[in-house]
Design a protein around this motif. Structure first.
Motif, PDB file in Angstrom:
ATOM      1  N   LEU A 111      64.033  66.280 -41.081  1.00 35.33           N
ATOM      2  CA  LEU A 111      63.777  66.785 -39.731  1.00 35.33           C
ATOM      3  C   LEU A 111      64.712  66.109 -38.744  1.00 35.33           C
ATOM      4  N   GLY A 112      65.091  66.826 -37.693  1.00 35.60           N
ATOM      5  CA  GLY A 112      65.902  66.235 -36.642  1.00 35.60           C
ATOM      6  C   GLY A 112      67.180  65.654 -37.203  1.00 35.60           C
ATOM      7  N   ILE A 113      67.387  64.350 -36.999  1.00 35.90           N
ATOM      8  CA  ILE A 113      68.587  63.704 -37.520  1.00 35.90           C
ATOM      9  C   ILE A 113      68.649  63.824 -39.043  1.00 35.90           C
ATOM     10  N   GLY A 114      67.514  64.037 -39.695  1.00 27.35           N
ATOM     11  CA  GLY A 114      67.497  64.303 -41.129  1.00 27.35           C
ATOM     12  C   GLY A 114      68.116  65.630 -41.503  1.00 27.35           C
ATOM     13  N   THR A 115      68.334  66.495 -40.513  1.00 27.02           N
ATOM     14  CA  THR A 115      69.092  67.737 -40.700  1.00 27.02           C
ATOM     15  C   THR A 115      70.452  67.648 -40.032  1.00 27.02           C
ATOM     16  N   THR A 116      70.503  67.187 -38.792  1.00 26.47           N
ATOM     17  CA  THR A 116      71.763  67.212 -38.048  1.00 26.47           C
ATOM     18  C   THR A 116      72.800  66.260 -38.622  1.00 26.47           C
ATOM     19  N   ILE A 117      72.363  65.264 -39.389  1.00 27.08           N
ATOM     20  CA  ILE A 117      73.312  64.361 -40.041  1.00 27.08           C
ATOM     21  C   ILE A 117      74.232  65.132 -40.984  1.00 27.08           C
ATOM     22  N   LEU A 118      73.774  66.301 -41.454  1.00 27.88           N
ATOM     23  CA  LEU A 118      74.585  67.094 -42.372  1.00 27.88           C
ATOM     24  C   LEU A 118      75.845  67.631 -41.704  1.00 27.88           C
ATOM     25  N   GLY A 119      75.860  67.667 -40.380  1.00 30.27           N
ATOM     26  CA  GLY A 119      77.079  68.048 -39.681  1.00 30.27           C
ATOM     27  C   GLY A 119      78.208  67.059 -39.897  1.00 30.27           C
ATOM     28  N   PHE A 120      77.864  65.824 -40.274  1.00 29.67           N
ATOM     29  CA  PHE A 120      78.866  64.791 -40.520  1.00 29.67           C
ATOM     30  C   PHE A 120      79.130  64.569 -42.007  1.00 29.67           C
ATOM     31  N   ALA A 121      78.379  65.253 -42.877  1.00 28.76           N
ATOM     32  CA  ALA A 121      78.545  65.071 -44.321  1.00 28.76           C
ATOM     33  C   ALA A 121      79.790  65.819 -44.788  1.00 28.76           C
ATOM     34  N   ASP A 122      80.506  65.203 -45.709  1.00 26.41           N
ATOM     35  CA  ASP A 122      81.635  65.885 -46.331  1.00 26.41           C
ATOM     36  C   ASP A 122      81.177  66.740 -47.505  1.00 26.41           C
ATOM     37  N   LEU A 123      80.127  66.315 -48.185  1.00 21.04           N
ATOM     38  CA  LEU A 123      79.452  67.096 -49.221  1.00 21.04           C
ATOM     39  C   LEU A 123      77.965  66.862 -49.061  1.00 21.04           C
ATOM     40  N   ALA A 124      77.179  67.929 -49.163  1.00 29.10           N
ATOM     41  CA  ALA A 124      75.724  67.795 -49.066  1.00 29.10           C
ATOM     42  C   ALA A 124      75.069  68.496 -50.242  1.00 29.10           C
ATOM     43  N   PHE A 125      74.197  67.753 -50.917  1.00 30.34           N
ATOM     44  CA  PHE A 125      73.405  68.257 -52.033  1.00 30.34           C
ATOM     45  C   PHE A 125      71.948  68.265 -51.595  1.00 30.34           C
ATOM     46  N   MET A 126      71.174  69.205 -52.122  1.00 30.82           N
ATOM     47  CA  MET A 126      69.788  69.343 -51.669  1.00 30.82           C
ATOM     48  C   MET A 126      68.890  69.694 -52.842  1.00 30.82           C
ATOM     49  N   SER A 127      67.738  69.064 -52.901  1.00 28.80           N
ATOM     50  CA  SER A 127      66.735  69.392 -53.909  1.00 28.80           C
ATOM     51  C   SER A 127      66.140  70.763 -53.628  1.00 28.80           C
ATOM     52  N   THR A 128      65.804  71.476 -54.706  1.00 29.49           N
ATOM     53  CA  THR A 128      65.181  72.794 -54.549  1.00 29.49           C
ATOM     54  C   THR A 128      63.851  72.712 -53.813  1.00 29.49           C
ATOM     55  N   THR A 129      63.207  71.547 -53.855  1.00 30.86           N
ATOM     56  CA  THR A 129      61.900  71.393 -53.213  1.00 30.86           C
ATOM     57  C   THR A 129      61.993  70.823 -51.796  1.00 30.86           C
ATOM     58  N   ALA A 130      63.198  70.497 -51.340  1.00 29.73           N
ATOM     59  CA  ALA A 130      63.371  69.923 -49.997  1.00 29.73           C
ATOM     60  C   ALA A 130      63.339  71.021 -48.942  1.00 29.73           C
ATOM     61  N   ARG A 131      63.051  70.619 -47.712  1.00 30.04           N
ATOM     62  CA  ARG A 131      63.060  71.545 -46.573  1.00 30.04           C
ATOM     63  C   ARG A 131      63.668  70.830 -45.370  1.00 30.04           C
ATOM     64  N   LEU A 132      64.251  71.633 -44.486  1.00 34.45           N
ATOM     65  CA  LEU A 132      64.916  71.090 -43.309  1.00 34.45           C
ATOM     66  C   LEU A 132      64.356  71.743 -42.047  1.00 34.45           C
ATOM     67  N   LYS A 133      64.394  70.990 -40.950  1.00 30.92           N
ATOM     68  CA  LYS A 133      63.932  71.532 -39.673  1.00 30.92           C
ATOM     69  C   LYS A 133      64.573  70.761 -38.533  1.00 30.92           C
ATOM     70  N   CYS A 134      64.985  71.488 -37.505  1.00 32.93           N
ATOM     71  CA  CYS A 134      65.405  70.885 -36.233  1.00 32.93           C
ATOM     72  C   CYS A 134      64.314  71.180 -35.213  1.00 32.93           C
ATOM     73  N   PRO A 135      63.421  70.225 -34.944  1.00 33.10           N
ATOM     74  CA  PRO A 135      62.221  70.508 -34.157  1.00 33.10           C
ATOM     75  C   PRO A 135      62.402  70.361 -32.652  1.00 33.10           C
ATOM     76  N   PHE A 136      63.630  70.521 -32.169  1.00 36.25           N
ATOM     77  CA  PHE A 136      63.915  70.181 -30.773  1.00 36.25           C
ATOM     78  C   PHE A 136      63.063  70.980 -29.793  1.00 36.25           C
ATOM     79  N   THR A 137      63.006  72.311 -29.970  1.00 29.83           N
ATOM     80  CA  THR A 137      62.235  73.104 -29.006  1.00 29.83           C
ATOM     81  C   THR A 137      60.745  72.856 -29.147  1.00 29.83           C
ATOM     82  N   SER A 138      60.271  72.481 -30.345  1.00 30.52           N
ATOM     83  CA  SER A 138      58.847  72.173 -30.497  1.00 30.52           C
ATOM     84  C   SER A 138      58.505  70.813 -29.910  1.00 30.52           C
ATOM     85  N   LEU A 139      59.522  70.002 -29.603  1.00 28.81           N
ATOM     86  CA  LEU A 139      59.315  68.714 -28.951  1.00 28.81           C
ATOM     87  C   LEU A 139      59.696  68.746 -27.472  1.00 28.81           C
TER      88      LEU A 139
END
Length: 262
Positions: A111-139
């Motif tokens: 969530l949040g920086i746990g998603t936006t950090i991917l903008g700085f990743a050169d390679l990103a791998f993700m588990s099939t069971t993982a989920r992402l969210k940018c909760p800015f408007t909900s906050l």
């Protein structure tokens, strides 16, 4: 070499330094201490001639649940709150300046920086069971970490708009389809697959890795800096405002926020 910090585990193998966020009871949410530890670790890896690649992942069920909301509530409401040495801004500085390949292995909730950090990743791998969210408007706040600039470049305008505006969950398949991550793996295979690719990169000359990354990222630097200024101004305007305080109070009270009057 293996070392452990209370909130961050650090392991070196084959010129890959693995940083594991280690607040599993909080889904690796960043408090001030974890922001500081991760910032220091990235800066140390940047300077270490024995480190070619950094691999970032999380312990337990979470990659990172973003900024610790209880601590965010204290920051917004407690005049005596003492921030860390580097904090969120320091971590984003370290990410933007990191000169070597950065590989992310998203093992769980991001969530949040746990998603936006991917903008700085050169390679990103993700588990099939993982989920992402940018909760800015909900906050009731604004984007962060130059995500308003990096995400449209990474996934396109409309996918970025959905991620940043909706505060809805993004599945691993959706993240893969939009290009937010590079590979999706079964949970038991994730770290091994991310490490295998990181070690391929780490076998190359560090000087060449740094040169390639610099030539790719340098044209983005002015855009990242400008986006962060815009985001910080918007965040400062909204932080502690009616929508943000309603969201944080609702979180602390264990209820859904009510934005109907806002």
């Amino acid at each position: 070499m293996t070392a452990a910090a209370p909130l961050l585990q650090i392991e070196d193998h084959a010129r890959v330094r693995t940083l594991t966020l280690h607040r599993p009871e909080a889904l690796n949410a960043f408090n001030e201490a974890l922001y500081d530890a991760t910032t220091d670790a990235l800066r140390a890896a940047a300077e270490d001639p024995e480190v070619a690649v950094v691999l970032l992942t999380g312990a337990g069920r979470g990659f990172s649940a973003g900024t610790d909301l209880l601590e965010m509530h204290a920051r917004a409401t407690d005049p005596a709150f003492v921030p860390g040495e580097h904090g969120f801004v320091g971590l984003v500085d370290a990410l933007a300046d990191f000169p070597k390949p950065l590989v992310c292995a998203v093992n769980g909730v991001g969530l949040g920086i746990g998603t936006t950090i991917l903008g700085f990743a050169d390679l990103a791998f993700m588990s099939t069971t993982a989920r992402l969210k940018c909760p800015f408007t909900s906050l009731g706040v604004a984007p962060e970490a130059a995500s308003s600039y990096l995400l449209p470049r990474l996934v396109g305008r409309q996918d970025a708009a959905w991620v940043l505006l909706s505060a809805e969950w993004i599945s691993a398949q959706e993240a893969l389809d939009m290009g937010l991550v590079w590979r999706v793996c079964e949970p038991d295979d994730l770290l091994a697959e991310a490490r295998r690719h990181a070690e391929v990169l780490a076998a190359r000359p560090i000087s060449s890795l740094v040169a390639v990354k610099r030539t790719m990222t340098e044209p983005l630097r002015a855009g990242i800096d400008a986006a962060r200024e815009r985001e910080n101004a918007a965040f400062a305007e909204l932080m502690g405002g009616p929508a943000n305080l309603e969201a944080l109070t609702a979180f602390a009270e264990g209820r859904e926020p009510d934005f109907t009057g806002l």
